[in-house]
Design a protein around this motif. Sequence first.
Motif, mmCIF file in Angstrom:
data_model
loop_
_atom_site.group_PDB
_atom_site.id
_atom_site.type_symbol
_atom_site.label_atom_id
_atom_site.label_comp_id
_atom_site.label_asym_id
_atom_site.label_seq_id
_atom_site.Cartn_x
_atom_site.Cartn_y
_atom_site.Cartn_z
ATOM 1 N N VAL A 154 0.844 -1.199 0.000
ATOM 2 C CA VAL A 154 0.000 0.000 0.000
ATOM 3 C C VAL A 154 0.882 1.253 0.000
ATOM 4 C CG1 VAL A 154 -1.697 1.334 1.303
ATOM 5 C CG2 VAL A 154 -1.949 -1.158 1.110
ATOM 6 N N GLU A 155 1.908 1.248 0.839
ATOM 7 C CA GLU A 155 2.845 2.375 0.872
ATOM 8 C C GLU A 155 3.572 2.527 -0.454
ATOM 9 O OE1 GLU A 155 5.569 2.716 4.171
ATOM 10 O OE2 GLU A 155 4.287 1.427 5.394
ATOM 11 N N LEU A 156 3.956 1.408 -1.032
ATOM 12 C CA LEU A 156 4.787 1.412 -2.233
ATOM 13 C C LEU A 156 4.128 2.141 -3.390
ATOM 14 C CD1 LEU A 156 7.489 -0.062 -3.366
ATOM 15 C CD2 LEU A 156 5.831 -1.587 -4.461
ATOM 16 N N PHE B 249 0.853 4.475 -11.660
ATOM 17 C CA PHE B 249 0.091 3.228 -11.735
ATOM 18 C C PHE B 249 -1.338 3.526 -12.165
ATOM 19 C CE2 PHE B 249 3.338 2.663 -8.520
ATOM 20 C CZ PHE B 249 3.881 1.433 -8.848
ATOM 21 N N PRO B 250 -1.942 2.639 -12.965
ATOM 22 C CA PRO B 250 -3.382 2.769 -13.211
ATOM 23 C C PRO B 250 -4.137 2.720 -11.881
ATOM 24 C CG PRO B 250 -2.397 1.128 -14.677
ATOM 25 C CD PRO B 250 -1.346 1.488 -13.668
ATOM 26 N N LYS B 251 -5.240 3.432 -11.796
ATOM 27 C CA LYS B 251 -5.940 3.573 -10.513
ATOM 28 C C LYS B 251 -6.413 2.224 -9.970
ATOM 29 C CE LYS B 251 -10.358 4.787 -12.705
ATOM 30 N NZ LYS B 251 -11.069 3.540 -12.373
ATOM 31 N N MET C 69 -6.537 -3.225 -6.271
ATOM 32 C CA MET C 69 -6.020 -4.587 -6.181
ATOM 33 C C MET C 69 -5.164 -4.761 -4.930
ATOM 34 S SD MET C 69 -4.594 -6.719 -9.386
ATOM 35 C CE MET C 69 -4.701 -8.505 -9.409
ATOM 36 N N VAL C 70 -4.343 -3.765 -4.638
ATOM 37 C CA VAL C 70 -3.495 -3.839 -3.454
ATOM 38 C C VAL C 70 -4.346 -3.780 -2.179
ATOM 39 C CG1 VAL C 70 -1.696 -2.637 -2.161
ATOM 40 C CG2 VAL C 70 -1.436 -2.983 -4.616
ATOM 41 N N GLU C 71 -5.405 -2.994 -2.203
ATOM 42 C CA GLU C 71 -6.300 -2.940 -1.050
ATOM 43 C C GLU C 71 -6.977 -4.284 -0.814
ATOM 44 O OE1 GLU C 71 -8.856 0.308 -2.043
ATOM 45 O OE2 GLU C 71 -7.502 1.833 -1.191
ATOM 46 N N VAL C 72 -7.294 -5.006 -1.888
ATOM 47 C CA VAL C 72 -7.848 -6.358 -1.754
ATOM 48 C C VAL C 72 -6.840 -7.262 -1.054
ATOM 49 C CG1 VAL C 72 -8.511 -8.434 -3.041
ATOM 50 C CG2 VAL C 72 -9.470 -6.217 -3.673
ATOM 51 N N LEU C 73 -5.570 -7.163 -1.452
ATOM 52 C CA LEU C 73 -4.529 -7.986 -0.819
ATOM 53 C C LEU C 73 -4.372 -7.633 0.658
ATOM 54 C CD1 LEU C 73 -1.746 -8.011 -3.568
ATOM 55 C CD2 LEU C 73 -3.484 -9.743 -3.112
ATOM 56 N N GLU C 74 -4.453 -6.349 0.970
ATOM 57 C CA GLU C 74 -4.328 -5.941 2.372
ATOM 58 C C GLU C 74 -5.461 -6.540 3.204
ATOM 59 O OE1 GLU C 74 -3.685 -1.848 4.971
ATOM 60 O OE2 GLU C 74 -4.917 -1.778 3.160
ATOM 61 N N GLN D 230 -13.031 -10.696 -6.682
ATOM 62 C CA GLN D 230 -12.918 -9.258 -6.907
ATOM 63 C C GLN D 230 -11.569 -8.922 -7.543
ATOM 64 O OE1 GLN D 230 -13.594 -6.882 -3.397
ATOM 65 N NE2 GLN D 230 -12.811 -5.013 -4.337
ATOM 66 N N ALA D 231 -10.506 -9.544 -7.046
ATOM 67 C CA ALA D 231 -9.178 -9.314 -7.609
ATOM 68 C C ALA D 231 -9.128 -9.745 -9.072
ATOM 69 C CB ALA D 231 -8.124 -10.063 -6.798
ATOM 70 N N ASP D 232 -9.794 -10.841 -9.401
ATOM 71 C CA ASP D 232 -9.850 -11.298 -10.796
ATOM 72 C C ASP D 232 -10.504 -10.249 -11.688
ATOM 73 O OD1 ASP D 232 -8.567 -13.708 -10.458
ATOM 74 O OD2 ASP D 232 -10.401 -14.896 -10.318
#
Length: 205
Positions: free
Chosen positions: A31-33, A107-109, A114-119, A151-153
């Motif tokens: 998320v930071e990255l 990065f595309p929005k 996607m990263v928020e889903v991983l978090e 959702q990530a898919d």
Amino acid sequence: MRLRLTPREDSFYDMFADSANNLVIGARLLVELISDDADRPAIAEKMRACEHAGDEFTHAIMHRLNETFITPFDRGDIYRLAGMIDDVMDAMEEAADLVVLYQIEQFPKDVVQMVEVLERAAELTAEAMPRLRSMRELNEYWIEINRLENQADRVYRRLLAHLFSGEYEALTVMKLKEVIDRLEEAADAFEHVANTIETIAVKES
């Protein structure tokens, strides 16, 4: 729950909890990255340290497994669960490393989503690990992880359509696609963790 008449090694529960908590750290580093003002090389270095810690947790679980005669649940499932948690961390670290190696600044929005889903998947996984002791109240966890993976898919497919829309130069498409492929792998790996936990819970019920 089956009646157990022999002592067993319960430290695996704490070791899996530590390993899953490390995933939360890794996901929050992602998320930071991708934030606009991120010091990406410094964050990627923290991610490498996080991945190294994950390897240490995995090795510790495997070492304990080799030393333990009576395990809290199936030995093969312990092995698979440890390896799949490690797969999540590996995919996230690879994504971070590629961002720095390719010097990606924008990065595309949908990458943010996607990263928020991983978090969120990491947080749910860490919350679920202590419940392995009782094997209770886990069904909502794997159902939600499955929903998040779906959702990530969807986000991944939108990102691919965006990348190949003609907006980006070919080299930029290649770089961004490698990163989002790793993020998609991490989402899949979270689902594999959840599926393994579901298998364990069914066996132990």
